[in-house]
Design an enzyme around this catalytic site. Structure first.
Site, short mmCIF file in Angstrom:
data_model
loop_
_atom_site.label_atom_id
_atom_site.label_comp_id
_atom_site.label_asym_id
_atom_site.label_seq_id
_atom_site.Cartn_x
_atom_site.Cartn_y
_atom_site.Cartn_z
N ASP A 225 0.81 -1.22 0.00
CA ASP A 225 0.00 0.00 0.00
C ASP A 225 0.84 1.27 0.00
O ASP A 225 0.42 2.31 0.51
CB ASP A 225 -0.96 0.03 1.20
CG ASP A 225 -1.83 -1.21 1.25
OD1 ASP A 225 -2.33 -1.59 0.19
OD2 ASP A 225 -1.98 -1.79 2.33
N GLY B 135 -10.97 -2.83 2.84
CA GLY B 135 -11.60 -1.70 3.53
C GLY B 135 -11.14 -1.55 4.98
O GLY B 135 -11.60 -0.66 5.69
N GLN C 181 2.21 -5.87 -3.05
CA GLN C 181 2.61 -5.94 -1.63
C GLN C 181 3.95 -5.21 -1.42
O GLN C 181 4.29 -4.36 -2.23
CB GLN C 181 2.67 -7.39 -1.13
CG GLN C 181 1.32 -8.08 -0.99
CD GLN C 181 0.82 -8.72 -2.28
OE1 GLN C 181 1.56 -9.33 -3.01
NE2 GLN C 181 -0.46 -8.56 -2.55
N GLY D 182 -4.27 -4.45 -4.07
CA GLY D 182 -5.26 -3.47 -4.47
C GLY D 182 -4.52 -2.22 -4.90
O GLY D 182 -3.94 -1.54 -4.07
N HIS D 183 -4.49 -1.97 -6.20
CA HIS D 183 -3.76 -0.80 -6.69
C HIS D 183 -4.75 0.28 -7.13
O HIS D 183 -5.54 0.08 -8.03
CB HIS D 183 -2.82 -1.20 -7.84
CG HIS D 183 -1.67 -2.02 -7.35
ND1 HIS D 183 -0.80 -2.68 -8.19
CD2 HIS D 183 -1.25 -2.29 -6.09
CE1 HIS D 183 0.12 -3.31 -7.45
NE2 HIS D 183 -0.14 -3.10 -6.19
N LYS E 79 1.92 2.15 -5.02
CA LYS E 79 2.55 1.63 -6.25
C LYS E 79 1.67 1.83 -7.47
O LYS E 79 2.16 2.16 -8.54
CB LYS E 79 2.88 0.14 -6.09
CG LYS E 79 3.95 -0.12 -5.05
CD LYS E 79 4.24 -1.60 -4.92
CE LYS E 79 3.07 -2.39 -4.40
NZ LYS E 79 2.67 -2.07 -3.02
P1 IMP Z 1 -2.49 -12.74 2.19
O1 IMP Z 1 -1.56 -12.20 1.16
O2 IMP Z 1 -3.94 -12.48 1.87
O3 IMP Z 1 -2.21 -14.16 2.52
O4 IMP Z 1 -2.23 -11.92 3.55
C1 IMP Z 1 -1.01 -12.04 4.28
C2 IMP Z 1 -0.61 -10.70 4.90
O5 IMP Z 1 -0.24 -9.81 3.87
C3 IMP Z 1 -1.73 -9.98 5.67
O6 IMP Z 1 -1.14 -9.26 6.72
C4 IMP Z 1 -2.29 -9.02 4.65
O7 IMP Z 1 -2.92 -7.91 5.26
C5 IMP Z 1 -1.02 -8.62 3.94
N1 IMP Z 1 -1.27 -8.20 2.54
C6 IMP Z 1 -1.50 -8.98 1.47
N2 IMP Z 1 -1.63 -8.26 0.36
C7 IMP Z 1 -1.48 -6.99 0.72
C8 IMP Z 1 -1.46 -5.75 -0.01
O8 IMP Z 1 -1.61 -5.69 -1.23
N3 IMP Z 1 -1.25 -4.61 0.73
C9 IMP Z 1 -1.05 -4.65 2.07
N4 IMP Z 1 -1.03 -5.76 2.78
C10 IMP Z 1 -1.25 -6.93 2.12
MG MG Z 2 -2.87 -1.90 -1.84
#
Ligand code: IMP
Ligand code: MG
Length: 424
Positions: free
Chosen positions: A13, A300, A223, A40-41, A16
């Site tokens: 977040d 959210g 990520q 989520g971009h 990017k």
């Molecule tokens: P997962 O990727 O859904 O398995 O989540 C694993 C961890 O990565 C959790 O703490 C999520 O909140 C975090 N996470 C996964 N994708 C994102 C992202 O795009 N932005 C921020 N945190 C993420």
């Molecule tokens: Mg994001």
């Protein structure tokens, strides 16, 4: 012409999507190489907000080749929804979007497994996005996953689906959960497969051809560095390599043809989900949430907030070989009286200038801060370094020095044009 890898330097977040959108102007090919629709971009074009989860943000520029690489795990339902959403907004997708044959797909049992695992963890919850990302990567590593190339061939898909469901349903029933129904999944998913089929290609050769033709390739990381399965704050991480190396393995692109690695970081820090975050604090969390900022694009959820952590960014520079930084959300600090910058950690009388991989140690680390007087003026109107308030420049110079990299791009608001290049 340059091939650029863009990585998140923090916990995701970092903004990017927006930076990619800005860089895409000068790129021909934009590729995602890891993650899935956990990402989520967010991109604003004019007043219209677009949130992309699987499709590279480059799609919004039109006339660009957008690839979902082999390293991505694809939820077919989510992808189709995203494609249809873009088409409904008159964004052309056909002939511009290509999906790797080798990318694995996320199935309903992966999401069930995410729920099942997290419900058992109590206080140790990772706080996943519940999109089935971890279980899909686990099956990939276990060599029982279903790839796009299997998915778009009905008979092959049918056989694999039958086999996988038999095994997973035994597990679900044993845990008092409902079994998944073969017929309904097969009907829904084979219809989706037929719709996605025209997009599925041998993307490795597509990428090779583009490189040979001298096209500029942009790798859109998802990520952030500290969510990396190897280098992040394990086990509070995602299941892919979010660091620069992942761009190569997740796409089939040779490392020595990468010209630049750009890191993206916020002027402060945020994190979603569980795990250590040394600079987290209520003051900045309340401030940012009060401004309506820092709510997740995918879930959210209110993001955890803290001061910018130079130990994190500095370690990200080390791991990814970050040449330049794009710093975002500077305007989020516009109203702060005194801004803190974490320059080191302290634990049991020892100072650390890098992120220790021992998570129990990291959890006990206390940030060492330098304080800066806030600028208390809106920065959103600035379009050059010179137009920034003096105090903002002092803060940014210190940040550059502490993180051992230079800031090349500054973002001062959500819109495409609220960004400028910082010259050396
Ligand atoms: P997962 O990727 O859904 O398995 O989540 C694993 C961890 O990565 C959790 O703490 C999520 O909140 C975090 N996470 C996964 N994708 C994102 C992202 O795009 N932005 C921020 N945190 C993420
Ligand atoms: Mg994001």
């Amino acid at each position: 012409m340059a091939n650029i890898v863009l990585v998140g330097a923090q916990w995701g977040d970092e903004g990017k999507g927006k930076i990619i959108d800005v860089l895409t102007e000068n790129s021909d090919v934009i590729i995602r190489s890891q993650g899935g629709n956990n990402a989520g971009h967010t991109v604003f074009v004019g007043k219209t907000k677009y949130v992309l989860h699987l499709i590279p943000s480059g799609i919004l520029r039109g006339n660009k080749l957008c690839i979902i690489g082999n390293g991505v795990v694809i939820d077919p339902v989510g992808l189709l929804k995203e494609i249809e959403g873009l088409v409904a907004m008159n964004i052309p997708v056909s002939g511009q979007l290509f999906i790797s044959q080798s990318a694995h797909i996320v199935m309903p049992w992966h999401k069930q497994l995410d729920l099942l695992k997290e419900s058992r963890k109590g206080d140790e919850k990772i706080g996943t996005t519940k999109n089935g990302i971890g279980p899909a990567y686990s099956e990939k590593a276990d060599r029982t996953g279903i790839r796009m190339v299997d998915f778009i061939q009905p008979e092959r898909f049918k056989a694999l689906l039958k086999e996988r469901l038999e095994e997973h349903n035994k597990n679900f029933l044993a845990h008092g959960m409902e079994a998944l129904d073969f017929n309904s999944i097969y009907t829904t998913y084979s219809e989706i497969a037929a719709k996605l089929k025209p997009f599925v290609k041998e993307t490795v050769t597509l990428l090779y051809k583009a490189r040979k033709e001298g096209k500029s390739i942009l790798f859109e990381g998802a990520q952030g560095t500290f969510l990396d399965i190897d280098h992040g704050t394990y086990p509070f991480v995602t299941s892919s390599n979010t660091t620069a190396g992942g761009a190569c393995t997740g796409s089939g692109f040779p490392p020595h043809h990468i010209d630049k690695v750009m890191g993206v970081a916020k002027a402060y820090s945020t994190r979603v989900g569980g795990g250590p975050m040394p600079t987290e604090n209520a003051e900045i969390s309340d401030l940012l949430h009060g401004l309506g900022r820092e709510f997740g694009a995918t879930t959210g959820r209110a993001r955890r907030c803290g001061w910018h952590d130079c130990v994190i960014t500095r370690t990200a520079v080390m791991i990814n070989g970050i040449d330049e930084l794009a710093l975002t959300n500077l305007d989020g600090l516009d109203t702060v009286e005194t801004i803190k910058l974490c320059t080191a950690y302290e634990c049991d009388g020892v100072q650390y200038d890098y992120v220790p991989s021992d998570i129990t140690l990291l959890e006990r680390c206390k940030p060492v801060y330098k304080e800066f007087a806030g600028w208390k003026t809106p920065t959103t109107g600035a379009r050059s370094w010179e137009e920034l308030p003096e105090n903002a420049r002092l803060y940014l110079k210190a940040l550059e020095q502490e993180c051992q990299t230079r800031i090349a791009i500054l973002s001062v608001g959500p819109a495409r044009d609220e960004t400028f290049t910082v010259h050396e």
